[in-house]
Write an enzyme that holds these catalytic residues in place. Sequence first.
Site, short mmCIF file in Angstrom:
data_model
loop_
_atom_site.label_atom_id
_atom_site.label_comp_id
_atom_site.label_asym_id
_atom_site.label_seq_id
_atom_site.Cartn_x
_atom_site.Cartn_y
_atom_site.Cartn_z
N HIS B 170 0.83 -1.21 0.00
CA HIS B 170 0.00 0.00 0.00
C HIS B 170 0.86 1.25 0.00
O HIS B 170 0.41 2.32 0.37
CB HIS B 170 -0.96 0.00 1.18
CG HIS B 170 -1.56 -1.35 1.41
ND1 HIS B 170 -1.05 -2.24 2.33
CD2 HIS B 170 -2.57 -1.97 0.79
CE1 HIS B 170 -1.74 -3.36 2.25
NE2 HIS B 170 -2.66 -3.24 1.34
S1 FES Z 1 1.80 -0.43 3.23
FE1 FES Z 1 0.30 -1.91 3.72
S2 FES Z 1 1.52 -3.59 4.24
FE2 FES Z 1 2.99 -2.08 3.86
#
Ligand code: FES
Lengths: 490, 212
Positions: B170
């Site tokens: 993410h």
């Molecule tokens: S940003 Fe979601 S797991 Fe690393």
Amino acid sequence: MLTAKELEDKGRQALAWVDERFPLSVLYKTHVSEYYAPKNFNFWYLFGSMALLVLVIQIVTGIFLVMHYKPDASLNAAGVPVAFASVEYIMREVPGGRFIRYMHSTGASMFFIVVYLHMFRGLLYGSYRKPRELVWLFGMAIFLCLMGEAFFGYLLPWGQMSGWGAQVIVNLFAAIPVIGPDLSVFIRGDFVVSDATLNRFFAFHVIAIPLVLLGLVTAHLIALHEVGSNNPDGVEIKERKDEQGIPLDGIPFHPYHVVKDVLGAVVLLIVFSIIVFFMPEGGGYFLEYNNFMPYDQLKTPPHIAPVWYFTPYYSMLRATTSSFLPFLWLLVALIVGLTWRGCSCVWIRRACLLVVAGAYWGFFGLTLFGFTKPPFDLAIAGIHLGLGLDAKFWGVVMMGGSVMLFALLPWLDRSPVRSIRYKGVLYKAILAVFVICFLILGYYGTQPPSPVGNVVSQICTILYLAYFGLMPWYSKLDKCKPVPERLTWK
Amino acid sequence: MSDHKQEALAGESFCACSADPSRRALLAATAGLGAAAGIGAAVPFVASFTPSDRARAAGAPVEVDLSGLRPGEKLVVEWQGKPVWILRRTPEMLAGLKTLDDKLVDPGSSAAEQPAYVSGEARSIAGKEEFFVCVGICTHLGCSPSDKFATGADSGMGEGWKGGFLCPCHGSMFDLAGRVFKSMPAPTNLVIPPHTYLSDTRLLIGQDSKGA
Ligand code: FES
Ligand code: HEM
């Protein structure tokens, strides 16, 4: 030699023998030959029987896969995890194994295509509305089970996407305040995704969830046959019956609808075969490329995304960042305000008060009581952090909640008519926006995170929520057309 | 409407018999005991979901030989089923860490999970600033971030990038001390495991440093 006549008599006797002991003829009549369904069923009514067909395909192919698959994360002599190697073995060495596996993996995607369209039919024709609330709720439970089934099954090949996908999703539960971290260990059965996790997911995937699913499908159909199907006109056919009590606009399920459903099944199987034989990976959407590498706990693949059917919800999870939360609260405030104005029910009003009071306490309460100076400000921040009420937690609530919102539809829709045929432009436009948002969310969920994608997903998330949250108002505002007394068909 | 349903509606309750009130207590007791037995029987099943003794015992300390690790290189070892990174930072890398304070959520690592004996912006044991030891698992949802050691515009991470890590899942970004940048999904800095140096080239992960 028996004559044809004698043979028929024998058959009748045998049936009578059974009927005295088991209500075979009665069941056949109530659910098939004398089950009267509306005569104007269209394309959208094929997906229920298609879903049944896909369910059967999944169960049969699944049984054969289990005969060769091994749920074992330990490494074999060649240093490859046994589970991963057993899937490769099925693909390369078991005669016909490749097709059985492709049928199962394609079947999973087909299941979601069919079920999403089946649910969309509900939105088109108001199939969830009274008296079909339970048909719809059993459907929702089926949908949740299906998601669980797909998630558990995806771990089994023990590839890179299997392992890291499970890692991320199980860690979602860790965001739940207080019990979260222990809960995620409880789900995994270990502190990391490991052999223990693989074995329990296997148990869920091959027996626990399928059993529940079969029970729910049975309940879904019993409920449906109790109230009878809705139809593209949204007219209740049971309101107009002939002297024998048969709906004037109903025709027996067998042979009329069976013939239609068989046509649907043939088309489905053609599409299914084309995918299985010519594009079993579905361009990386049905079987993701990274999953052809064994799970490496030390290295996440550079691009990870869930399988396409989860991506709309995955996008919403990603969209819920701390800077997005104020917009979310604005929408909630709008809905609460409208509910307060438009609803006189005491309990709903009390619920509104509770939401307002909770928000007030959370955001301003402690500050207004003068607890603004250190160490109180730190304590307040600590309480919020300690309770885990951060963007991560709300992201998880968003992901689960946005699926569950469908379950509320029977009570959110206040339109005087059921079917989109007699609804006004307002609902048509809103439904179109909703579908487009859902597709955009689905698209961005397959993509790596990006600033543009994030903003677009946030807008779509708000619109998705508004479709449900504002339905009680726009469904009343809409200028609907008069509904005919009998079905229309050509 | 089918027959059985009409019957059910005809009677006031589901039970067609007229109950003998003197048997009520017996019924209640049976139901109560049955429920208790049911709950008791559920205990081992629920318990079987928790990590087994074997899973709990796993996690012995891991020894790492640092002699082959050159400046700017990273080593990954497995500890408790998780990746542990050992990055040997160059002087430029260490200098870069000092310039990031206003871009980080928690530059002093006050909310971070790390042993008491690591400190400073380098998040390392005093005298061993060169080595950065950390659990390579994102504090968001547990993916393992990728190396982004190239600096500046051609790193693809923006003009002012001083090197660090990017989580593929993410998009959380971390600096070369595992400190998370602002407005990322990950809430806190990367976790630093207990570790101790047995000699200049031998590192033990999973055991605390004494006296430090
Ligand atoms: S940003 Fe979601 S797991 Fe690393
Ligand atoms: C395993 C998955 C499912 C199976 C096998 C299944 C099966 C069926 C069948 C055979 C029908 C009758 C034919 C038709 O109307 O198309 C039906 C109707 C219906 N289903 Fe499902 N279903 C499934 C999932 C769902 C889900 C997820 C929902 C929604 C949440 C849902 C909601 C409905 C509704 C509302 C009807 C009545 C439609 C109407 O009368 O207009 N079903 N289902």
